[in-house]
Design an enzyme around this catalytic site. Structure first.
Site, PDB file in Angstrom:
ATOM      1  N   GLY A 110      42.000  54.024  86.255  1.00 28.94           N
ATOM      2  CA  GLY A 110      41.022  55.067  86.549  1.00 28.94           C
ATOM      3  C   GLY A 110      41.370  56.470  86.077  1.00 28.94           C
ATOM      4  O   GLY A 110      40.806  57.434  86.569  1.00 28.94           O
ATOM      5  N   LYS A 111      42.248  56.597  85.093  1.00 31.76           N
ATOM      6  CA  LYS A 111      42.583  57.938  84.616  1.00 31.76           C
ATOM      7  C   LYS A 111      41.385  58.591  83.941  1.00 31.76           C
ATOM      8  O   LYS A 111      41.017  59.723  84.257  1.00 31.76           O
ATOM      9  CB  LYS A 111      43.759  57.876  83.624  1.00 31.76           C
ATOM     10  CG  LYS A 111      45.039  57.356  84.250  1.00 31.76           C
ATOM     11  CD  LYS A 111      46.192  57.355  83.269  1.00 31.76           C
ATOM     12  CE  LYS A 111      46.022  56.359  82.151  1.00 31.76           C
ATOM     13  NZ  LYS A 111      46.006  54.966  82.587  1.00 31.76           N
ATOM     14  N   THR A 112      40.785  57.860  83.017  1.00 32.84           N
ATOM     15  CA  THR A 112      39.634  58.398  82.306  1.00 32.84           C
ATOM     16  C   THR A 112      38.500  58.691  83.282  1.00 32.84           C
ATOM     17  O   THR A 112      37.849  59.734  83.223  1.00 32.84           O
ATOM     18  CB  THR A 112      39.177  57.400  81.230  1.00 32.84           C
ATOM     19  OG1 THR A 112      40.300  57.050  80.433  1.00 32.84           O
ATOM     20  CG2 THR A 112      38.112  57.983  80.352  1.00 32.84           C
TER      21      THR A 112
ATOM     22  N   HIS B 296      54.480  17.933  89.779  1.00 34.84           N
ATOM     23  CA  HIS B 296      55.067  19.246  89.523  1.00 34.84           C
ATOM     24  C   HIS B 296      54.445  20.311  90.442  1.00 34.84           C
ATOM     25  O   HIS B 296      55.145  21.028  91.151  1.00 34.84           O
ATOM     26  CB  HIS B 296      54.855  19.607  88.045  1.00 34.84           C
ATOM     27  CG  HIS B 296      55.393  20.937  87.635  1.00 34.84           C
ATOM     28  ND1 HIS B 296      56.526  21.091  86.875  1.00 34.84           N
ATOM     29  CD2 HIS B 296      54.947  22.195  87.875  1.00 34.84           C
ATOM     30  CE1 HIS B 296      56.751  22.368  86.671  1.00 34.84           C
ATOM     31  NE2 HIS B 296      55.797  23.065  87.271  1.00 34.84           N
ATOM     32  N   GLU B 297      53.118  20.359  90.440  1.00 36.06           N
ATOM     33  CA  GLU B 297      52.442  21.386  91.237  1.00 36.06           C
ATOM     34  C   GLU B 297      52.619  21.131  92.733  1.00 36.06           C
ATOM     35  O   GLU B 297      52.809  22.064  93.508  1.00 36.06           O
ATOM     36  CB  GLU B 297      50.949  21.468  90.887  1.00 36.06           C
ATOM     37  CG  GLU B 297      50.655  21.814  89.425  1.00 36.06           C
ATOM     38  CD  GLU B 297      51.289  23.135  88.958  1.00 36.06           C
ATOM     39  OE1 GLU B 297      51.550  24.015  89.796  1.00 36.06           O
ATOM     40  OE2 GLU B 297      51.534  23.257  87.743  1.00 36.06           O
TER      41      GLU B 297
ATOM     42  N   HIS C 127      55.953  22.522  93.808  1.00 33.75           N
ATOM     43  CA  HIS C 127      55.883  23.965  94.080  1.00 33.75           C
ATOM     44  C   HIS C 127      55.284  24.204  95.458  1.00 33.75           C
ATOM     45  O   HIS C 127      55.819  24.955  96.260  1.00 33.75           O
ATOM     46  CB  HIS C 127      54.943  24.657  93.085  1.00 33.75           C
ATOM     47  CG  HIS C 127      55.521  24.885  91.719  1.00 33.75           C
ATOM     48  ND1 HIS C 127      56.737  25.466  91.503  1.00 33.75           N
ATOM     49  CD2 HIS C 127      55.001  24.651  90.481  1.00 33.75           C
ATOM     50  CE1 HIS C 127      56.953  25.569  90.186  1.00 33.75           C
ATOM     51  NE2 HIS C 127      55.907  25.070  89.547  1.00 33.75           N
TER      52      HIS C 127
ATOM     53  N   ASP D 163      58.534  28.532  84.602  1.00 32.83           N
ATOM     54  CA  ASP D 163      59.137  28.600  85.937  1.00 32.83           C
ATOM     55  C   ASP D 163      60.601  28.958  85.841  1.00 32.83           C
ATOM     56  O   ASP D 163      61.101  29.807  86.574  1.00 32.83           O
ATOM     57  CB  ASP D 163      59.045  27.236  86.647  1.00 32.83           C
ATOM     58  CG  ASP D 163      57.605  26.803  86.863  1.00 32.83           C
ATOM     59  OD1 ASP D 163      56.727  27.678  86.863  1.00 32.83           O
ATOM     60  OD2 ASP D 163      57.381  25.591  87.029  1.00 32.83           O
TER      61      ASP D 163
HETATM   62  P1  ADP Z   1      42.417  54.132  82.420  1.00 28.97           P
HETATM   63  O1  ADP Z   1      41.849  55.330  81.742  1.00 28.97           O
HETATM   64  O2  ADP Z   1      43.386  54.469  83.512  1.00 28.97           O
HETATM   65  O3  ADP Z   1      42.967  53.100  81.490  1.00 28.97           O
HETATM   66  P2  ADP Z   1      39.696  53.767  83.161  1.00 28.97           P
HETATM   67  O4  ADP Z   1      39.431  55.041  83.864  1.00 28.97           O
HETATM   68  O5  ADP Z   1      39.185  53.667  81.777  1.00 28.97           O
HETATM   69  O6  ADP Z   1      41.230  53.414  83.189  1.00 28.97           O
HETATM   70  O7  ADP Z   1      39.147  52.588  84.063  1.00 28.97           O
HETATM   71  C1  ADP Z   1      38.438  51.515  83.520  1.00 28.97           C
HETATM   72  C2  ADP Z   1      37.347  51.059  84.466  1.00 28.97           C
HETATM   73  O8  ADP Z   1      37.915  50.481  85.631  1.00 28.97           O
HETATM   74  C3  ADP Z   1      36.500  52.200  84.977  1.00 28.97           C
HETATM   75  O9  ADP Z   1      35.439  52.449  84.100  1.00 28.97           O
HETATM   76  C4  ADP Z   1      36.019  51.672  86.311  1.00 28.97           C
HETATM   77  O10 ADP Z   1      34.909  50.823  86.136  1.00 28.97           O
HETATM   78  C5  ADP Z   1      37.160  50.821  86.772  1.00 28.97           C
HETATM   79  N1  ADP Z   1      38.030  51.557  87.692  1.00 28.97           N
HETATM   80  C6  ADP Z   1      39.330  51.841  87.494  1.00 28.97           C
HETATM   81  N2  ADP Z   1      39.841  52.504  88.560  1.00 28.97           N
HETATM   82  C7  ADP Z   1      38.832  52.665  89.430  1.00 28.97           C
HETATM   83  C8  ADP Z   1      38.732  53.283  90.714  1.00 28.97           C
HETATM   84  N3  ADP Z   1      39.770  53.871  91.303  1.00 28.97           N
HETATM   85  N4  ADP Z   1      37.535  53.258  91.323  1.00 28.97           N
HETATM   86  C9  ADP Z   1      36.477  52.670  90.744  1.00 28.97           C
HETATM   87  N5  ADP Z   1      36.509  52.075  89.538  1.00 28.97           N
HETATM   88  C10 ADP Z   1      37.667  52.059  88.881  1.00 28.97           C
HETATM   89 ZN    ZN Z   2      55.527  25.107  87.481  1.00 23.90          ZN
HETATM   90 MG    MG Z   3      41.638  55.478  79.691  1.00 17.95          MG
END
Ligand code: ADP
Ligand code: ZN
Ligand code: MG
Length: 588
Positions: free
Chosen positions: A182-184, A399-400, A403, A475
């Protein structure tokens, strides 16, 4: 026959008017028109030459000749061929080069609006009116980050208030953390909250093939920003230009350095009180040039990390807003099942579920689609078409079940939520295990139990079939990594004691670019290997014994699994709990 006139003998000289008269009288057979001279032949064989001025009489002459049926030819083009070639191949390109160059130079000059567009910043500008309105309400969780950014919002809304008080506002804020968290989104929300113009550019857009273009773009970007203050400049993925200087591999880092230098210069150059704030985002704060982080540049830093349980629930709520969910959908349960998911993963999950529901013709999303979507996001789509032999299927089932049974019986292993022998992604089968809540601290016994559970798949194969397969590779790798970290990083080996060995570089939350410095002797290295081996062997033995002593339960699990192919937590629990809890006695 071309040019086959022989001028050597008996050539008459006519005046131009004589020539024309002969043409009109129909006495001329053919002629060649040169530059200022016509040579030709009469029908009676007489050869002649005539002077004329092509500029004055050319077109008229041609009409006259055609009218009277004289065959004629131009001896030489108006421009000689050599001259034409010279023009075409040399002079023209030269002129073009000069034009291009002068435009290019102008493009380099700062703030030249009519310059070539490639020198422009390319930043997308969103003014308040056309911002696709994102506010803090659209960003779920991340409360601390929002709080920190609130101050920036206040400043952008009303810079005068801060200026009057002489408050110092940060010029640059760096958002960092893993991708998809959610940086962008947050950067856009800051602009949306403050209701100011928003310049959005990605670091990679600065870097082009022409040297100097990146720097010109930076200049242009800041020029525009200053003209639009108060406003927000957002440089996404700044690591594309902001990498440590002098570390470029191969060529081409000069361009990046110039761009970075320009960013630094611009950031030093403006007074923060004019109301321009620069936000930047990166997944790789560890590779940034330290100069970017110096006071007066991006001196404020905010971590945006993976969401915790509460954060995940809120993100799910945000993305469920416009989706019709059936009654049985429990968002909290989904949040519980998705530790480690980023915001983008969660958004993707709900979208996948909606697509599935649509494909099935449902008008609401039910828990079944969500379950499937979680597994898709975790492990890739189910591969129904893959054919497995009966024998392989039995192997995978043991196997599963191995686990699952061991994880179930060890008190500190993560609970088993699902086992499946349907192939998914790269795996032939899988056991889903995850904690009831996010864990930030792990105890030694939890790690040991986890390793036992990881090794139990292979232990079951060996117990039942007497041999092992390649299926346990992943594993084993995970178990070994875990054991190694216990010994070297977590001080969990008695023989070695509570010290860390080897220094790891790189950013732990990215799990990438980790280098190890060996800072111990060969002797210690041998001891480490021994201890790791010890942990693995102990846990392998423990897993195998548990399976041996509970062979009946293992068989029961395998039979049902072969029938149903997938078992959910409740089924596994009820299947295994009708015997009493004898297993506890075998621990320790
Ligand atoms: P980053 O820039 O960190 O790589 P983005 O901001 O592009 O990530 O996030 C990608 C998408 O994920 C957003 O468009 C949104 O749909 C979703 N998302 C990420 N974080 C959040 C959040 N905290 N709340 C709501 N949606 C989120
Ligand atoms: Zn396994
Ligand atoms: Mg981004």
């Amino acid at each position: 026959m071309r040019g086959g006139l022989n001028y050597n003998i008996g050539v008459e000289k006519y005046s131009y008017s004589e020539f024309i008269e002969k043409v009109r009288r129909g006495e001329v057979l053919k002629c060649d028109i040169g530059r200022g001279e016509i040579t030709g032949e009469l029908k009676n064989g007489t050869r002649f030459t005539t002077h004329f001025i092509p500029e004055l009489t050319g077109p008229e002459l041609e009409k006259e000749l055609i009218k009277n049926g004289v065959r004629f030819n131009y001896k030489t083009p108006i421009l000689s061929e050599g001259w034409q070639n010279f023009l075409f191949y040399l002079v023209l390109p030269l002129i073009m080069l000069v034009i291009f160059w002068s435009l290019f130079i102008r493009g380099m000059q700062a703030g030249n609006r009519e310059a070539f567009t490639f020198a422009k910043s390319r930043a997308r500008k969103y003014s308040p009116a056309n911002i696709p309105k994102v506010t803090f309400n659209d960003v779920a969780g991340a409360d601390e980050a929002k709080q920190e950014l609130q101050e920036i919002v206040e400043f952008l809304k009303n810079p005068r208030k801060f200026q009057a008080l002489g408050a110092k506002i940060p010029k640059g804020v760096l958002l960092y953390g893993p991708p998809g968290c959610g940086k962008t989104l947050l950067a856009r929300a800051v602009a949306g909250e403050a209701n100011v113009p928003f310049f959005h550019i990605s670091g990679s857009e600065f870097v082009e093939m022409f040297v100097g273009v990146g720097a010109a773009r930076v200049r242009d970007l800041f020029e525009q920003a200053k003209a639009n203050a108060p406003c927000l400049v957002f440089i996404d993925e700044i690591d594309a230009v902001g990498r440590q200087r002098g570390t470029g591999l191969g060529g081409g880092h000069d361009e990046r350095e110039q761009t970075l230098n320009q960013i630094l210069a611009e950031m030093d150059g403006f007074d923060p009180n004019i109301g321009v704030i620069v936000l930047a985002a990166t997944n790789r704060p560890d590779v940034l040039d330290p100069a970017l982080l110096r006071p007066g540049r991006f001196d404020r830093r905010i971590v945006i990390d993976h969401p915790d349980l509460k954060g995940r629930l809120e993100i799910l709520k945000v993305h469920a807003r416009n989706k019709p969910l059936a009654e049985d959908v429990d968002l909290e349960m989904i949040a519980r099942r998705t530790p480690g998911f980023s915001g983008a993963d969660l958004a993707n999950l709900l979208n996948e579920a909606a697509l599935l529901a649509a494909r099935l013709g449902k008008d609401k999303i039910t828990m079944a689609e969500i379950e499937e979507a979680i597994e898709r996001v975790v492990a890739g789509p189910q591969r129904r078409s893959r054919v497995i032999s009966e024998k392989e299927k039995r192997l995978v089932a043991y196997h599963e079940s191995g686990h699952a049974l061991v994880a179930k019986m060890l008190p500190n292993a993560n609970p088993v939520h699902k086992i499946s022998i349907l192939p998914r992604g790269m795996a032939l089968g899988y056991t889903l295990q995850f904690p009831e809540q996010d864990k930030y601290l792990l105890t030694k016994s939890e790690l040991m139990d986890e390793i036992s559970a990881l090794l139990a798949g292979r232990a079951a194969e060996e117990l039942v079939f007497g041999e092992t397969t390649t299926g346990a590779q992943n594993d084993l790798q995970r178990a070994t990594d875990m054991a190694r970290r216990m010994v070297c990083e977590l001080g969990m080996s008695e023989k070695i004691g509570p010290i860390t060995l080897g220094r790891r570089h790189g950013n732990p939350f990215l799990g990438r670019d980790i280098f190890e410095d060996r800072n111990y002797s060969d002797e210690v290295a041998r001891l480490i290997d021994e201890e790791v081996k010890n942990i693995i062997e102990t846990n392998y033995k423990r897993a195998k014994e548990l399976l041996q002593n509970n062979r009946d339960k293992l068989e029961k699990l395998v039979q049902i699994l072969l029938q149903k192919e997938t078992l959910e937590k409740e089924e596994i629990d009820s299947l295994l709990s009708d015997g009493e809890n004898t297993e506890q006695s075998q621990l320790q």
